[in-house]
Design a protein around this motif. Structure first.
Motif, PDB file in Angstrom:
ATOM      1  N   VAL A  76      -6.993   9.492   2.881  1.00 46.07           N
ATOM      2  CA  VAL A  76      -6.728   8.209   3.522  1.00 46.07           C
ATOM      3  C   VAL A  76      -5.496   7.626   2.838  1.00 46.07           C
ATOM      4  O   VAL A  76      -5.317   7.771   1.628  1.00 46.07           O
ATOM      5  N   SER A  77      -4.638   6.992   3.631  1.00 50.05           N
ATOM      6  CA  SER A  77      -3.467   6.297   3.101  1.00 50.05           C
ATOM      7  C   SER A  77      -3.725   4.803   3.172  1.00 50.05           C
ATOM      8  O   SER A  77      -4.145   4.288   4.219  1.00 50.05           O
ATOM      9  N   VAL A  78      -3.481   4.093   2.069  1.00 47.78           N
ATOM     10  CA  VAL A  78      -3.638   2.645   2.013  1.00 47.78           C
ATOM     11  C   VAL A  78      -2.258   2.016   1.889  1.00 47.78           C
ATOM     12  O   VAL A  78      -1.479   2.358   1.005  1.00 47.78           O
ATOM     13  N   LEU A  79      -1.943   1.089   2.832  1.00 57.51           N
ATOM     14  CA  LEU A  79      -0.656   0.396   2.844  1.00 57.51           C
ATOM     15  C   LEU A  79      -0.935  -1.096   2.755  1.00 57.51           C
ATOM     16  O   LEU A  79      -1.477  -1.704   3.688  1.00 57.51           O
ATOM     17  N   LEU A  80      -0.592  -1.691   1.635  1.00 62.18           N
ATOM     18  CA  LEU A  80      -0.856  -3.109   1.411  1.00 62.18           C
ATOM     19  C   LEU A  80       0.224  -3.968   2.049  1.00 62.18           C
ATOM     20  O   LEU A  80       1.398  -3.581   2.120  1.00 62.18           O
ATOM     21  N   ASN A  81      -0.180  -5.137   2.501  1.00 56.66           N
ATOM     22  CA  ASN A  81       0.686  -6.052   3.244  1.00 56.66           C
ATOM     23  C   ASN A  81       1.443  -6.966   2.276  1.00 56.66           C
ATOM     24  O   ASN A  81       0.846  -7.570   1.369  1.00 56.66           O
ATOM     25  N   LYS A  82       2.750  -7.098   2.479  1.00 60.91           N
ATOM     26  CA  LYS A  82       3.555  -8.012   1.668  1.00 60.91           C
ATOM     27  C   LYS A  82       3.372  -9.465   2.101  1.00 60.91           C
ATOM     28  O   LYS A  82       3.796 -10.384   1.395  1.00 60.91           O
ATOM     29  N   GLY A  83       2.769  -9.685   3.263  1.00 59.98           N
ATOM     30  CA  GLY A  83       2.522 -11.032   3.753  1.00 59.98           C
ATOM     31  C   GLY A  83       3.378 -11.428   4.924  1.00 59.98           C
ATOM     32  O   GLY A  83       3.069 -12.394   5.632  1.00 59.98           O
ATOM     33  N   ASP A  84       4.472 -10.695   5.133  1.00 60.42           N
ATOM     34  CA  ASP A  84       5.366 -11.003   6.241  1.00 60.42           C
ATOM     35  C   ASP A  84       5.281  -9.965   7.355  1.00 60.42           C
ATOM     36  O   ASP A  84       6.117  -9.928   8.247  1.00 60.42           O
ATOM     37  N   GLY A  85       4.257  -9.118   7.280  1.00 56.76           N
ATOM     38  CA  GLY A  85       4.090  -8.073   8.277  1.00 56.76           C
ATOM     39  C   GLY A  85       4.688  -6.753   7.872  1.00 56.76           C
ATOM     40  O   GLY A  85       4.511  -5.754   8.575  1.00 56.76           O
ATOM     41  N   SER A  86       5.408  -6.733   6.751  1.00 54.12           N
ATOM     42  CA  SER A  86       5.913  -5.469   6.228  1.00 54.12           C
ATOM     43  C   SER A  86       4.934  -4.925   5.193  1.00 54.12           C
ATOM     44  O   SER A  86       4.134  -5.675   4.607  1.00 54.12           O
ATOM     45  N   LEU A  87       4.993  -3.626   4.944  1.00 54.54           N
ATOM     46  CA  LEU A  87       4.011  -2.949   4.119  1.00 54.54           C
ATOM     47  C   LEU A  87       4.670  -2.266   2.936  1.00 54.54           C
ATOM     48  O   LEU A  87       5.800  -1.780   3.028  1.00 54.54           O
ATOM     49  N   VAL A  88       3.943  -2.220   1.814  1.00 52.55           N
ATOM     50  CA  VAL A  88       4.426  -1.483   0.647  1.00 52.55           C
ATOM     51  C   VAL A  88       4.186   0.002   0.872  1.00 52.55           C
ATOM     52  O   VAL A  88       3.453   0.403   1.787  1.00 52.55           O
ATOM     53  N   SER A  89       4.788   0.831   0.040  1.00 50.38           N
ATOM     54  CA  SER A  89       4.617   2.281   0.166  1.00 50.38           C
ATOM     55  C   SER A  89       3.151   2.645   0.012  1.00 50.38           C
ATOM     56  O   SER A  89       2.399   2.022  -0.747  1.00 50.38           O
ATOM     57  N   ARG A  90       2.763   3.661   0.727  1.00 50.71           N
ATOM     58  CA  ARG A  90       1.361   4.063   0.781  1.00 50.71           C
ATOM     59  C   ARG A  90       0.886   4.619  -0.558  1.00 50.71           C
ATOM     60  O   ARG A  90       1.677   5.075  -1.385  1.00 50.71           O
ATOM     61  N   ARG A  91      -0.436   4.592  -0.709  1.00 43.91           N
ATOM     62  CA  ARG A  91      -1.107   5.311  -1.786  1.00 43.91           C
ATOM     63  C   ARG A  91      -2.230   6.100  -1.150  1.00 43.91           C
ATOM     64  O   ARG A  91      -3.014   5.556  -0.366  1.00 43.91           O
ATOM     65  N   ASP A  92      -2.325   7.386  -1.475  1.00 40.57           N
ATOM     66  CA  ASP A  92      -3.289   8.278  -0.832  1.00 40.57           C
ATOM     67  C   ASP A  92      -4.511   8.504  -1.720  1.00 40.57           C
ATOM     68  O   ASP A  92      -4.401   8.586  -2.953  1.00 40.57           O
ATOM     69  N   TYR A  93      -5.671   8.670  -1.062  1.00 40.61           N
ATOM     70  CA  TYR A  93      -6.932   8.940  -1.743  1.00 40.61           C
ATOM     71  C   TYR A  93      -7.634  10.088  -1.010  1.00 40.61           C
ATOM     72  O   TYR A  93      -7.611  10.141   0.220  1.00 40.61           O
ATOM     73  N   PRO A  94      -8.273  11.006  -1.733  1.00 36.12           N
ATOM     74  CA  PRO A  94      -8.902  12.167  -1.083  1.00 36.12           C
ATOM     75  C   PRO A  94     -10.168  11.792  -0.329  1.00 36.12           C
ATOM     76  O   PRO A  94     -10.865  10.826  -0.665  1.00 36.12           O
ATOM     77  N   THR A  95     -10.466  12.600   0.694  1.00 38.89           N
ATOM     78  CA  THR A  95     -11.723  12.487   1.441  1.00 38.89           C
ATOM     79  C   THR A  95     -12.228  13.900   1.698  1.00 38.89           C
ATOM     80  O   THR A  95     -11.702  14.875   1.150  1.00 38.89           O
TER      81      THR A  95
END
Length: 300
Positions: A76-95
């Motif tokens: 799974v890739s997690v992309l956190l929100n900067k607050g203005d609708g843009s996203l920081v670079s993803r961080r991946d976690y295994p499943t």
């Protein structure tokens, strides 16, 4: 869909089935039209899905995607929100392998959204949130054949959110329900495992080791679990004990023993020759020999 830039208007995001994977964000202009898409890279996606939720507790809606490229281990890739609708670079976690669908919801009662994925190879993975936008290692559970989606909700009214999985390649098609046992101990199957492995599995299940007994076995190898009580799958209060019987290996032909102050050797082969009905020293009467090989009468 969700408000990704804090203007109280519903924006939307879509995962693109491609390799390398990407997700597109389209912000709402407020009149039913949308701004041009902005793409963000994720893991190889195949036919994955995405979920929207506040994953780090800052009040902003973040994205999580299920990445299911054929043959991949799955992430799974997690992309956190900067607050203005843009996203920081993803961080991946295994499943589990090839996750087909992702859902977000609080699965452990800490009021932080966790992630669940339906994995094509007959499993569902739960990835628990640390509360800061990062996640723990996954726990994977068996499901029906080739699940394609998962949803989160309290299905039995106990206040815990459960999982329901839609399975495929079955006639008729079925759904699998996994009830949430947070705060409980579900006894794992540790038969045949080493004591160290059994301890770890029992601890991971929020149980504790209880009484450990040792017994001879002609089937189970030495130092491995012969039996457990309660049985595998039993649900107990968190921290309850699981009792184990550990193998001492095969019973040897002779066992040392003390009788009336003398060191004795129990000779099971000799016992069987003299009395086929006897059970051996540890099981009942047996013929015994002293260390100097003098034959004594049966020990009762």
């Amino acid at each position: 869909m969700g408000d990704l830039n804090g203007d109280a208007k519903a924006d939307f995001a879509v995962e693109n089935g491609e390799s390398p994977g990407s997700v597109s964000v389209l912000l709402n202009k407020g009149d039913g039209s949308f701004q041009p898409k902005v793409d963000y890279p994720i893991g190889d996606s195949g036919l994955g899905s995405l979920a929207i939720g506040d994953l780090n507790g800052d009040g902003k809606s973040d994205l999580a995607t299920a990445n299911s490229a054929n043959g991949s281990a799955g992430t799974v890739s997690v992309l956190l929100n900067k607050g203005d609708g843009s996203l920081v670079s993803r961080r991946d976690y295994p499943t589990g392998r090839e996750p087909q669908w992702i859902a977000a919801g609080d699965l452990n009662g800490d009021r932080k959204p966790d992630l669940a994925t339906a994995n094509w190879f007959d499993s569902v993975s739960v990835v628990v949130s640390r509360g800061d936008g990062s996640f723990q290692s996954p726990r994977t559970f068996p499901s029906g054949p080739n699940p394609v989606s998962v949803a989160i909700g309290d299905l039995n009214g106990d206040g815990r959110r459960d999982l329901v999985i839609a399975d495929s390649v079955q006639d008729p098609y079925i759904v699998s329900v996994l009830f949430n046992t947070t705060g409980l101990c579900t006894v794992p199957n540790v038969r045949g495992k080493t004591l160290l492995t059994a301890r770890r599995a029992i601890a991971r299940s929020d149980c504790r080791i209880g009484t450990i007994r040792r017994s001879f076995s002609s089937v189970v190898a030495r130092h491995r679990v012969i039996s457990q009580q309660p049985r595998f799958g039993t649900v107990l209060p968190r921290g309850d004990r699981v009792n184990l019987v550990i193998s001492r290996g095969r019973r040897t032909g002779r066992v040392t023993a003390f009788f009336q102050g003398l060191l004795l050797l129990v000779d099971h082969a000799f016992c069987q020759q003299k009395s086929p009905d006897c059970r051996g020293f540890c099981d009942g009467p047996a013929w015994i020999r002293t260390r100097d090989q003098r034959i004594m009468s049966p020990l009762l």
